[in-house]
Design a protein around this motif. Structure first.
Motif, PDB file in Angstrom:
ATOM      1  N   THR A  18       0.853  -1.185   0.000  1.00 53.16           N
ATOM      2  CA  THR A  18       0.000   0.000   0.000  1.00 53.16           C
ATOM      3  C   THR A  18       0.887   1.232   0.000  1.00 53.16           C
ATOM      4  OG1 THR A  18      -1.646  -1.182   1.315  1.00 53.16           O
ATOM      5  CG2 THR A  18      -1.882   1.212   1.174  1.00 53.16           C
ATOM      6  N   PHE A  19       0.553   2.207  -0.834  1.00 55.34           N
ATOM      7  CA  PHE A  19       1.250   3.488  -0.886  1.00 55.34           C
ATOM      8  C   PHE A  19       0.364   4.577  -0.301  1.00 55.34           C
ATOM      9  CE2 PHE A  19       3.684   1.331  -4.151  1.00 55.34           C
ATOM     10  CZ  PHE A  19       4.917   1.951  -4.156  1.00 55.34           C
ATOM     11  N   THR A  20       0.968   5.488   0.452  1.00 57.85           N
ATOM     12  CA  THR A  20       0.271   6.682   0.928  1.00 57.85           C
ATOM     13  C   THR A  20       1.177   7.884   0.684  1.00 57.85           C
ATOM     14  OG1 THR A  20       1.125   6.344   3.173  1.00 57.85           O
ATOM     15  CG2 THR A  20      -1.090   5.490   2.699  1.00 57.85           C
ATOM     16  N   LEU A  21       0.552   9.051   0.551  1.00 63.02           N
ATOM     17  CA  LEU A  21       1.293  10.284   0.315  1.00 63.02           C
ATOM     18  C   LEU A  21       0.911  11.294   1.385  1.00 63.02           C
ATOM     19  CD1 LEU A  21       3.182  11.906  -1.630  1.00 63.02           C
ATOM     20  CD2 LEU A  21       1.083  12.676  -2.786  1.00 63.02           C
ATOM     21  N   GLU A  22       1.935  11.850   2.041  1.00 65.18           N
ATOM     22  CA  GLU A  22       1.735  12.902   3.027  1.00 65.18           C
ATOM     23  C   GLU A  22       2.712  14.022   2.695  1.00 65.18           C
ATOM     24  OE1 GLU A  22       2.362  13.513   7.776  1.00 65.18           O
ATOM     25  OE2 GLU A  22       1.455  11.638   7.119  1.00 65.18           O
ATOM     26  N   GLY A  23       2.186  15.140   2.218  1.00 73.38           N
ATOM     27  CA  GLY A  23       3.058  16.221   1.766  1.00 73.38           C
ATOM     28  C   GLY A  23       3.884  15.752   0.579  1.00 73.38           C
ATOM     29  N   LYS A  24       5.211  15.806   0.735  1.00 74.28           N
ATOM     30  CA  LYS A  24       6.123  15.350  -0.317  1.00 74.28           C
ATOM     31  C   LYS A  24       6.813  14.047   0.061  1.00 74.28           C
ATOM     32  CE  LYS A  24       7.068  19.857  -2.347  1.00 74.28           C
ATOM     33  NZ  LYS A  24       8.117  20.786  -2.763  1.00 74.28           N
TER      34      LYS A  24
END
Length: 132
Positions: free
Chosen positions: A84-90
């Protein structure tokens, strides 16, 4: 949109890569070959859909995913995991549930991408620069 991540990234520095590969169960011959090459990552972003192509002289891999949606991944060294991939800011975080579990983060700062690969027994840092 994650324009900061899109583009072509070339490896310029790596620390503890062989140790990380050993910790996730990669055999000695494959570890030596993998440590000797300098991959290029090509990243494409369309909304929440991402494609990360890792290109090397040994083997190319392609990850296609939607943020937050678990999928079956076969890693470049043949391990099977739920990812699973998540993005928080950069900061893009890739959680691989397998044997063993592993977390890979990619964080961008201008023309640099720092990739940290970690498992219980090893941490590797790989630095990429944006190709011009």
């Amino acid at each position: 949109m994650a324009d900061f991540a899109a583009g072509t990234w070339t490896l310029v520095d790596t620390k503890n890569f062989e140790e990380y590969l050993k910790a996730v169960g990669v055999g000695m011959v494959m570890r030596k070959m993998a440590a000797a090459i300098k991959p290029t990552q090509v990243i494409e972003v369309t909304g929440n859909s991402w494609v990360i192509k890792t290109l090397t002289t040994l083997k190319n891999t392609v990850l296609e995913f939607v943020l937050g949606q678990e999928f079956d991944e076969v890693t470049g060294d043949g391990r099977k995991c739920k990812t699973t991939f998540t993005l928080e800011g950069k900061k893009l975080t890739q959680v691989q549930k397998g044997t063993p579990d592993s977390v890979i983060t990619r964080e961008w700062d201008g023309d640099s991408m720092i990739m940290i690969l970690s498992t219980d027994d090893a941490v590797c840092t790989r630095t990429y620069k944006r190709a011009t």
